[in-house]
Design a protein around this motif. Structure first.
Motif: not given
Length: 453
Positions: A6, A9, A35-36, A39, A44, A46
């Motif tokens: 977070q 991000w 929204r991620p 990771w 990554l 998303i």
């Protein structure tokens, strides 16, 4: 989502906000809903709300996206997208595998992806005067890919005249004859996006160059999209040189001739002219009739002759106008419960392509007669008196006198300052021969059909 993800991000979003103009709604519309998810191993994942969002980001914000990822997550980040199932059949979509893009296939990929549209075949590319040279060149390329005088083939013309169709047809026919051939179709905009991704995101262009330098036929669409993209032009220049050196085939399309392209480096511009440059003109009346007749048969509808001729006369700019007009006409007839008649055709076409009553001019006649006999305007109005030139010149005189209000003196003046009596003689010669010479009568009939009169 972990606190660490977070934090990263949020840092990414800060960069995006700084890069995008505050006066626009771009950040809120395209980046805020993302929204991620995960990771891990420099990948990554998303979640984007829709396919539209995914496509918009990839097409319009790739450079900004790359900068934000590098600041927040470091170099070499691989981005993976998730799209909700109600927006996409597959829940997870990787950037290089999205079906509407030409992805770079990894070296261990079992099948080679051509990205050709199988519907765009040579059988459905109808030949006429406006595209005859392009069609002939396509046949030569199909028979000997890379080993012909048409390498590269540079096809240009207005939108909707069949440029994309002809290069797809070339690719499809080559694969049908030689399934082992590696043929790739790629829009120039996609080629540019791939190179930017390889350079900025992946930080490695080796795979990009390996992919393109190991194919047999490269079909690149809308080359004008590379204007002012100097780095991408340099990449294409290297690939072009390598393929040409290896005797591989290159076909290119553009909405304008090479001489009219702006923003291309001189060395690339020079190479685009190495092979054959050919223009596909707007569909002539004969071609419009062939295409419309086939579309009507495919649709399984009954189209009155006066409606058919009305569409052919007014939907004349490109093939899409013909197809769109027929589709609109059928829809209006179905939903308004009206017959497919001339009145409905006029209503529909006034809204789609517009209805303009065009007047036949001497220039129109000279152009079509010249194309029909493969003679330039200068030759027709000149002093040559070979049989074909004399016939073409007298055809112009006959049609101009019969189908226009142009005075005889004006016709003679436009045809090399000839006397009006020469025009009368030329008209009479064609008029006499058309009843006794079957070949000439056929030629006259075909020219009149091309002029749509």
């Amino acid at each position: 989502m972990t606190p660490s993800l977070q934090t990263q991000w949020n840092k990414f979003l800060e960069v995006i906000q700084q890069k995008l103009p505050p006066s626009t709604n771009d950040y809120k519309q395209w980046f805020e809903p993302i929204r991620p998810i995960n990771w891990e191993n420099n990948i990554l994942t998303i979640r984007v709300p829709s396919t539209e969002c995914y496509m918009r980001i990839e097409q319009s914000y790739l450079e900004v996206l790359s900068q934000g990822l590098m600041v927040a997550f470091g170099q070499g980040v691989q981005l993976q997208y998730q799209i909700p199932k109600d927006h996409e059949r597959e829940p997870k979509v990787d950037r290089t595998e999205y079906p509407n893009s030409v992805g770079l296939v990894s070296s261990d990929e079992p099948t080679f992806v051509t990205h050709l549209d199988s519907r765009l075949s040579l059988d459905t590319f109808y030949e006429s005067i406006c595209n005859r040279l392009a069609y002939s060149a396509a046949i030569g390329i199909i028979e000997k890919p890379g080993k012909n005088a048409f390498n590269p083939l540079f096809v240009h013309g207005a939108s909707g005249v069949g440029k994309t169709h002809i290069i797809h047809a070339i690719g499809n026919e080559i694969i049908k004859r030689a399934p082992d051939k590696k043929v790739v179709y790629v829009p120039a905009q996609t080629f540019k996006r791939q190179f930017v991704t390889a350079t900025i995101v992946d930080k490695n262009t080796d795979h990009f160059f390996d992919y393109y330098q190991n194919i047999d036929v490269l079909l690149i669409d809308d080359i004008q999209e590379l204007s002012d993209a100097v780095a991408t032009q340099n990449a294409f220049f290297q690939i072009f040189n390598n393929l040409k050196l290896l005797g591989k085939q290159i076909c290119i399309t553009s909405d304008r001739a090479p001489a009219e392209l702006k923003g291309l480096e001189e060395r690339l511009y020079t190479r685009l002219k190495w092979g054959l440059t050919v223009e596909i003109g707007r569909p002539d009346a004969q071609l419009r009739k062939i295409i419309l007749r086939n579309k009507v048969e495919e649709a399984g509808v009954e189209l009155p002759e006066d409606v058919f001729n009305f569409i052919v006369k007014h939907a004349k700019d490109n093939v899409r106008d013909l197809e769109g007009t027929l589709t609109s006409l059928m829809a209006h007839s179905l939903f308004s419960d009206q017959p497919l008649n001339l009145e409905l055709a006029k209503q529909v076409m006034a809204q789609t392509v517009g209805i303009e009553e065009s007047t036949l001019t001497l220039n129109d006649i000279l152009k079509i007669v010249g194309e029909y006999y493969n003679l330039s305007r200068e030759v027709i109005i000149g002093r040559k008196r070979t049989r074909v030139v004399t016939t073409a010149r007298q055809m112009v005189m006959y049609i101009a006198k019969e189908y226009t209000d142009t005075p005889l003196k004006a016709i003679g003046r436009e045809l090399g300052n000839r006397d009006h009596s020469t025009v009368i003689y030329g008209h009479k010669s064609i008029d006499n021969l058309r009843s006794t010479d079957a070949r000439l009568a056929k030629e006259l009939s075909e020219i009149i059909e091309l002029l749509n009169i």
